[in-house]
Design a protein around this motif. Structure first.
Motif, short mmCIF file in Angstrom:
data_model
loop_
_atom_site.label_atom_id
_atom_site.label_comp_id
_atom_site.label_asym_id
_atom_site.label_seq_id
_atom_site.Cartn_x
_atom_site.Cartn_y
_atom_site.Cartn_z
N ARG A 107 80.06 33.03 58.89
CA ARG A 107 80.67 31.73 58.55
C ARG A 107 81.77 31.39 59.54
NH1 ARG A 107 82.62 29.13 53.20
NH2 ARG A 107 83.53 27.23 54.07
N TYR A 108 81.76 30.13 59.99
CA TYR A 108 82.83 29.62 60.85
C TYR A 108 83.91 28.99 59.98
CZ TYR A 108 79.72 29.90 64.92
OH TYR A 108 78.90 30.34 65.92
N ASP A 109 85.14 29.08 60.46
CA ASP A 109 86.23 28.38 59.79
C ASP A 109 86.22 26.95 60.32
OD1 ASP A 109 88.47 27.57 58.50
OD2 ASP A 109 89.87 28.86 59.58
N ALA A 146 74.94 37.04 61.48
CA ALA A 146 73.93 36.00 61.70
C ALA A 146 74.13 34.91 60.64
CB ALA A 146 72.54 36.61 61.59
N TYR A 147 73.63 33.72 60.92
CA TYR A 147 73.77 32.65 59.92
C TYR A 147 72.56 31.72 59.94
CZ TYR A 147 75.69 29.91 63.88
OH TYR A 147 75.89 29.29 65.09
N PRO A 148 72.26 31.12 58.79
CA PRO A 148 71.08 30.25 58.73
C PRO A 148 71.34 28.89 59.38
CG PRO A 148 72.20 30.28 56.61
CD PRO A 148 72.94 31.23 57.49
N MET A 154 67.37 31.56 61.43
CA MET A 154 68.67 32.21 61.48
C MET A 154 69.11 32.30 62.93
SD MET A 154 69.63 33.56 58.42
CE MET A 154 70.67 34.98 58.71
N ARG A 155 70.37 32.03 63.18
CA ARG A 155 70.90 32.33 64.51
C ARG A 155 71.30 33.81 64.55
NH1 ARG A 155 73.67 29.78 68.71
NH2 ARG A 155 71.96 30.93 69.65
N PRO A 156 70.98 34.50 65.61
CA PRO A 156 71.38 35.91 65.72
C PRO A 156 72.90 35.99 65.95
CG PRO A 156 70.42 35.15 67.79
CD PRO A 156 70.30 34.01 66.83
N PRO A 157 73.47 37.18 65.77
CA PRO A 157 74.90 37.31 66.11
C PRO A 157 75.16 36.85 67.54
CG PRO A 157 74.10 39.28 64.99
CD PRO A 157 72.89 38.43 65.29
N HIS A 158 76.15 36.01 67.72
CA HIS A 158 76.47 35.50 69.06
C HIS A 158 77.92 35.03 69.06
CE1 HIS A 158 75.42 31.97 66.71
NE2 HIS A 158 76.29 31.32 67.45
N ILE A 159 78.48 34.95 70.24
CA ILE A 159 79.87 34.50 70.42
C ILE A 159 79.87 33.36 71.42
CG2 ILE A 159 82.16 35.19 71.23
CD1 ILE A 159 81.56 38.00 70.17
N HIS A 160 80.58 32.28 71.09
CA HIS A 160 80.65 31.11 71.96
C HIS A 160 81.81 31.22 72.93
CE1 HIS A 160 77.89 28.49 69.57
NE2 HIS A 160 78.27 29.29 68.59
N PHE A 161 81.59 30.70 74.13
CA PHE A 161 82.62 30.69 75.16
C PHE A 161 82.71 29.33 75.85
CE2 PHE A 161 81.71 35.16 74.88
CZ PHE A 161 82.92 35.78 75.13
FE LIG Z 1 77.27 29.65 66.74
#
Ligand SMILES: [Fe+2]
Length: 225
Positions: A107-109, A146-148, A154-161
């Motif tokens: 979950r994103y804040d 991961a999130y739906p 589902m998106r796999p675990p990932h980090i945005h930059f």
């Molecule tokens: Fe994302």
């Protein structure tokens, strides 16, 4: 008339270096290696819908604690580290790296995130760092869940930059190796032959780190730095 300039392939350069045997690589060869071996660029990827609208006051490189709070973020601690380099392999000093990600539950804040899993009040979710003289960066964070994105996706675990170099800006994402969801993710799969450049290397922790943490090494290659 001069003959047309021909660039050596990476393989030719490496073969030449091997042919030199135990000889130290001479200065002209070193500069040839530096100049002609163009590194694979880190691919651009979508920013996605969860870039923070309100950036937290605490946006340092340790996302596992928030200043003024007692608790620690839930989840697997990772030390995400690497270098920002240009395509010649030269370090990009002073690059500004913004990172944002989901918490351990996925979950994103962010007000647009409707995923019905908990927010973590102790997880920072966003951080900024400036690369040092060697182009290095380092964040302490949590492996994101991961999130739906739909009933069957589902998106796999990932980090945005979002990375601001001296010449180039790159918005991208990094992934974890051996995640079954990677191969089902349309954003990841759209990278084609660039996929490998978006996946970090997972290493065991060095002895000064938490024994149950992981080191994730990921270099960013910007064309002009
Ligand atoms: Fe994302």
């Amino acid at each position: 008339m001069n003959p047309p300039r021909r660039f050596l392939s990476r393989r030719e350069i490496l073969e030449t270096a091997v042919a030199l045997g135990g000889l130290a690589i001479t200065h002209p060869m070193r500069s040839l290696l530096a100049q002609e071996v163009k590194r694979q660029l880190t691919p651009e990827q979508v920013m996605g819908p969860f870039y923070p609208i309100i950036r937290p006051l605490d946006h340092d490189a340790d996302l596992t604690i928030i200043k003024g709070k007692q608790g620690h973020a839930q989840g697997k601690v990772i030390h995400l580290t690497g270098r920002v380099l240009n395509s010649k392999g030269e370090p990009v000093r002073g690059a500004r790296i913004e990172l944002w990600q989901a918490n351990t539950h996925g979950r994103y804040d962010h007000p647009s995130d409707t995923n019905q899993v908990p927010l973590d009040p102790n997880f920072q979710g966003y951080g900024v760092q400036i690369t040092d003289a060697e182009g290095r960066y380092r964040f302490k964070t949590i492996k994101p869940g991961a999130y739906p994105t739909g009933p069957y996706t589902m998106r796999p675990p990932h980090i945005h930059f979002d990375i601001m170099g001296k010449n180039d800006r790159l918005v991208t994402q990094t992934y974890f190796p051996n995640e079954p969801l990677n191969e089902k993710d349309s954003i990841f799969m759209s990278l084609g032959s660039d996929k490998d450049a978006a996946v970090g290397k997972v290493l065991p922790p060095t002895k000064e780190l938490e024994p149950d943490s992981l080191v994730v090494a990921w270099d960013v290659i910007l064309d002009r730095g």
